[in-house]
Write a protein that holds these residues in place. Structure first.
Motif, short mmCIF file in Angstrom:
data_model
loop_
_atom_site.label_atom_id
_atom_site.label_comp_id
_atom_site.label_asym_id
_atom_site.label_seq_id
_atom_site.Cartn_x
_atom_site.Cartn_y
_atom_site.Cartn_z
N ALA A 20 -7.09 72.13 -14.07
CA ALA A 20 -7.50 72.88 -12.88
C ALA A 20 -7.33 72.05 -11.64
CB ALA A 20 -8.95 73.33 -13.03
N GLY A 21 -7.25 72.75 -10.50
CA GLY A 21 -7.09 72.03 -9.24
C GLY A 21 -7.84 72.70 -8.13
N LEU A 22 -8.07 71.95 -7.05
CA LEU A 22 -8.75 72.46 -5.86
C LEU A 22 -7.77 72.49 -4.71
CD1 LEU A 22 -11.30 73.18 -4.17
CD2 LEU A 22 -11.62 70.73 -3.86
N MET A 134 -18.15 69.90 -1.37
CA MET A 134 -18.02 70.61 -2.64
C MET A 134 -18.00 69.65 -3.82
SD MET A 134 -15.22 73.35 -1.23
CE MET A 134 -14.95 74.28 -2.73
N PHE A 135 -17.34 68.52 -3.67
CA PHE A 135 -17.36 67.51 -4.74
C PHE A 135 -18.76 66.94 -4.92
CE2 PHE A 135 -12.66 67.07 -3.92
CZ PHE A 135 -12.27 67.46 -5.19
N THR A 136 -19.47 66.77 -3.82
CA THR A 136 -20.84 66.25 -3.92
C THR A 136 -21.73 67.22 -4.68
OG1 THR A 136 -20.56 65.11 -1.79
CG2 THR A 136 -22.81 65.43 -2.57
N ASN A 154 -14.21 56.52 -1.34
CA ASN A 154 -12.98 56.17 -2.06
C ASN A 154 -12.57 57.19 -3.11
OD1 ASN A 154 -12.51 53.78 -0.62
ND2 ASN A 154 -13.91 52.64 -1.97
N GLY A 155 -12.66 58.47 -2.77
CA GLY A 155 -12.19 59.51 -3.66
C GLY A 155 -13.08 59.73 -4.86
N ALA A 156 -14.37 59.43 -4.73
CA ALA A 156 -15.30 59.60 -5.84
C ALA A 156 -16.69 59.90 -5.28
CB ALA A 156 -15.33 58.37 -6.73
N ILE A 157 -17.53 60.49 -6.13
CA ILE A 157 -18.93 60.72 -5.79
C ILE A 157 -19.78 59.72 -6.56
CG2 ILE A 157 -20.83 62.39 -5.74
CD1 ILE A 157 -18.48 63.08 -3.89
N TYR A 168 -12.91 62.42 -7.88
CA TYR A 168 -12.58 63.78 -7.48
C TYR A 168 -11.79 64.49 -8.58
CZ TYR A 168 -14.00 62.78 -2.63
OH TYR A 168 -14.70 62.47 -1.50
N GLY A 169 -10.92 63.75 -9.26
CA GLY A 169 -10.14 64.35 -10.32
C GLY A 169 -11.01 64.86 -11.46
N GLU A 170 -12.07 64.10 -11.77
CA GLU A 170 -12.97 64.50 -12.84
C GLU A 170 -13.83 65.70 -12.46
OE1 GLU A 170 -14.12 60.48 -15.20
OE2 GLU A 170 -14.59 60.46 -13.06
N LEU A 171 -13.98 65.93 -11.14
CA LEU A 171 -14.86 66.99 -10.66
C LEU A 171 -14.12 68.23 -10.19
CD1 LEU A 171 -17.27 64.74 -8.57
CD2 LEU A 171 -17.93 66.07 -10.59
N VAL A 172 -12.80 68.18 -10.17
CA VAL A 172 -12.06 69.21 -9.47
C VAL A 172 -12.23 70.59 -10.10
CG1 VAL A 172 -9.87 68.88 -10.72
CG2 VAL A 172 -9.85 69.72 -8.36
N ASP A 173 -12.38 70.65 -11.41
CA ASP A 173 -12.54 71.95 -12.06
C ASP A 173 -13.82 72.63 -11.58
OD1 ASP A 173 -12.04 74.08 -13.72
OD2 ASP A 173 -13.02 73.16 -15.45
#
Length: 733
Positions: A20-22, A134-136, A154-157, A168-173
């Motif tokens: 999945a992607g955002l 949204m990622f948060t 740095n692209g992470a929460i 972000y990749g782990e959370l994108v779905d």
């Protein structure tokens, strides 16, 4: 950071394999309001939908940001993604950049008017902030913790209490299923990590090594090259063509009569198509074309045009604004001044001349590869020209090797479209340097008619400026009603943009038409109007017996009218800073002179102090000190680079060749007689950027308009000679 060379279809196919992607982008509703949108789908893949996104993130951690403003050297390739990345909390080394392709859902994609940062500052940052939020939320939901315990970096929460981290990749779905937040808080200036910080531009290494792809570099399988013969007298008509010699050139495949579609008219042309560019050019040179100049050889001369401008100097203008009673104040002034200031037609002369590839395909669709300033405008014009739907046109935009307004005028693209349709093959049209300089379009030549009065106490009591010339609104767009003022031409001299407190003023416009084609040029109207405006302020200061910079400050400090007073306050800060940085009050050595000018354009205020010294019969430009208030900005290094470019281009326009027409033909053809400022002629430059929290203004153009008046005011200070016509010979003043 890398620039993605993957086409959209391949990108979506590859991304689909990762899950999945955002995708976040902008949607423009019927009222023209821009809102964030979040297309959703149950399919576990990066979604392809009708609103093209600015942000693409896949669950493998890949982040692609879209640059929607073509890069012609002004730095949009860095500026646009930096505004998004700042709020998204990713570093510039974590992203790939992709150029937009003209789809409407990006909004305006025109690089021009120094508009990229000032129009994108809020909405692009909001896109990044929305994605970050949204990622948060997604991370907090997975961890079952409060969002206030989480932060992005740095692209992470990250979760503060437990030090847990999700990329972000782990959370994108999960993030892709959330509603887009409507309440967004952007970072205060004190928290910015990227914006306002100096950093290298990402595309420069590839430009230096030759890896970067410009319009001239693009090749398409099966394409033919075209070199186009146009009438030396623009708008001339073809009487006859002898193509026999051209067809004998090895590699020549066709000779086609077609047209150059300009916005206000079409001109007949002849193109030679060949398998390589050299053959096409040689075939063109072998053509024997007879032209009917249709009277343009006598009508279309710059001498005639400027005579018509001067004839309008004392005619009542269509007003931009008036204050008090100018006529009475002028008639009763103790000292009355009157002068006209002329600025020439100018070519753009980008290092990369115009070039475009078009492929009109058998199914009626069309694909374009061209260094255009606005891919959305290219889609509109090509679809209208061919009578097809906009979605049947695809535009690919490489880097632009300079443009300055020229490559927003798409005659060269439509030439390629015409030839591809006729040849039933992809066709690459290449303009020569001579084509570029002689055929236009050009910056319009203008005249500023100035009047003013000073009373017995040395106070300026009256000021009038009538700007006279051809109108881009009128000629290019046909939208100027006769007898009305061209609103675009007021840039730099409007009531709030030039907020001097004249008790009696009249500033207006007179329209004089010409068949010489015109279009935008770097800071087009202010580069004309500021010359007369700021030069005449110096004339008034001399008549009043006052220091030129001090008189400007007096007129600004006297301003009390609302918005003008707010603008005047910023002007004052700029000029007082300039006085300090340039040692304005320090005595000069014999033979030296200094001049000042200030102009507000494209939302920024720029002032220059220029120092010159006598050198034989002429003068040498020794030093340029600049103060720029452009509000908040992206990269100070780029602000300085753009301002230095403005200084060089402004000096070139002041002391090198203009474009002149005799017997309907441009008299300048190439850099031997349309010269540019050379490195040894370039003065020392000091660029000072004011730091504040004002909304961003433009950077690519505002540094140019004050150059010519500051230079000519310095020449007067050194020699006592007033320069009122540009260009002038600095070696023989």
């Amino acid at each position: 950071m890398s620039a993605s060379a993957v086409d959209r279809r391949s990108f979506l196919k590859a991304a689909g394999l990762t899950g999945a992607g955002l995708l976040l982008g902008f949607s423009t509703d019927a009222a023209g309001m821009t809102t964030l949108v979040n297309p959703q789908s149950a399919e576990p893949a990066i979604l392809s939908f009708e609103l093209h996104p600015f942000i693409v993130i896949d669950n493998a951690g890949g982040i692609t940001l879209i640059n929607h403003r073509p890069d012609m050297g002004q730095g949009s390739w860095q500026a646009v993604p930096m505004m998004i990345a700042e709020e998204l909390e990713v570093g510039m080394d974590q992203i790939s950049i992709r150029q937009s392709d003209g789809l409407r859902k990006y909004g305006s994609q025109l690089s021009g008017g120094s508009s990229t940062v000032r129009t994108g500052w809020k909405r692009l940052r909001e896109a990044g902030a929305a994605a970050r939020q949204m990622f948060t939320t997604a991370a907090a939901n997975r961890w079952k913790v409060a969002e206030t315990e989480c932060y992005a970096e740095n692209g992470a929460i990250h979760h503060r209490p437990t030090q847990r981290t999700l990329t972000y990749g782990e959370l994108v779905d999960e993030a892709s299923k959330l509603p887009v937040p409507t309440k967004l808080t952007l970072k205060p200036k004190s928290d910015l990590k990227l914006l306002g910080k100096a950093m290298p531009r990402p595309e420069v290494p590839d430009k230096v090594t030759g890896k970067a792809v410009f319009g001239m570099d693009v090749e398409v399988p099966g394409m033919l090259y075209a070199s186009v013969e146009r009438s030396p007298v623009i708008h001339g008509k073809i009487v006859s063509v002898n193509e026999a010699a051209a067809r004998k050139i090895p590699g020549v495949k066709a000779v086609i009569r077609t047209e150059r579609p300009m916005p206000h008219r079409k001109s007949e042309v002849v193109a030679v198509l060949a398998t390589n560019y050299w053959a096409a050019l040689q075939g063109r040179r072998a053509l024997q074309v007879k032209w009917d100049n249709a009277g343009y050889d006598t009508q279309m001369t710059t001498a005639r045009y400027f005579a018509e401008l001067r004839a309008q100097a004392d005619v009542e203008p269509a007003p931009y604004y008036t204050t008090g009673n100018f006529g009475q104040a002028f008639d009763t002034g103790a000292k009355k001044l009157q002068a006209t200031y002329e600025t020439p037609f100018l070519a753009h002369a980008p290092m990369e001349p115009e070039v475009a590839i078009a492929h009109v395909k058998p199914d009626g669709s069309c694909e374009i590869w061209a260094p255009v300033q606005g891919p959305d405008g290219a889609i509109e014009q090509v679809s209208a020209h061919l009578g097809i739907k906009p979605e049947q046109v695809k535009v690919n935009v490489p880097f632009l090797g300079g443009a300055f307004g020229r490559k927003a005028y798409l005659d060269f693209v439509l030439e390629a479209v015409n030839l591809s349709k006729a040849a039933k093959a992809p066709v690459k049209v290449v303009w020569t340097r001579e084509d570029d300089i002689t055929q236009g379009p050009f910056r319009p030549g203008m005249l500023s008619s100035m009047k003013g009065a000073v009373d017995a106490n040395g106070q300026v009591t009256a000021f009038a400026h009538t700007l006279i010339g051809e109108s881009i609104q009128g000629q290019v767009f046909g939208s100027l009603k006769e007898g009305t003022a061209d609103g675009w031409a007021a840039e730099g001299i409007g009531k709030h943009e030039s907020p001097y407190a004249f008790p009696n003023a009249r500033v207006g416009w007179k329209h004089v038409k010409t068949d010489i084609p015109i279009v935008w040029w770097r800071s087009v109207y202010p580069s004309n109007s500021c010359f007369g405006h700021e030069s005449f302020i110096d004339e008034l200061a001399h008549a009043a017996g006052k220091d030129p910079l001090a008189l400007r400050l007096d007129l600004l400090k006297a301003q009390t009218d609302g918005e003008s007073a707010k603008s005047a306050k910023r002007f004052i800060t700029v000029l007082e800073t300039l006085a300090q940085k340039a040692d304005w009050n320090k005595p000069l050595a014999a033979g030296q002179g200094r001049g000042v000018a200030v102009c507000q354009s494209f939302g920024s205020i720029c002032a220059h102090a220029i120092y010159v010294s006598k050198q034989g019969a002429g003068v040498k430009v020794d030093r340029v000190v600049t103060v720029l208030d452009c509000g908040m900005y992206v990269n100070p290094d780029n602000v300085r680079a753009q301002t230095e470019g403005n200084v060089v281009m402004g000096l070139t326009a002041a002391i090198k060749n203009g474009i002149t027409f005799e017997q309907g033909q441009a008299q300048q053809q190439n850099f031997h007689n349309y010269q540019l400022l050379r490195l040894p002629e370039t003065p020392a430059m000091e660029i000072h950027i004011l730091d504040n929290e004002e909304a961003p203004g433009g950077v690519g153009e505002p540094g140019l308009p004050p150059i010519a008046p500051a230079l000519c005011n310095a020449v007067f200070a050194a020699t006592g000679k007033r320069i009122r016509t540009l260009p002038f010979d600095s070696m023989n003043v």
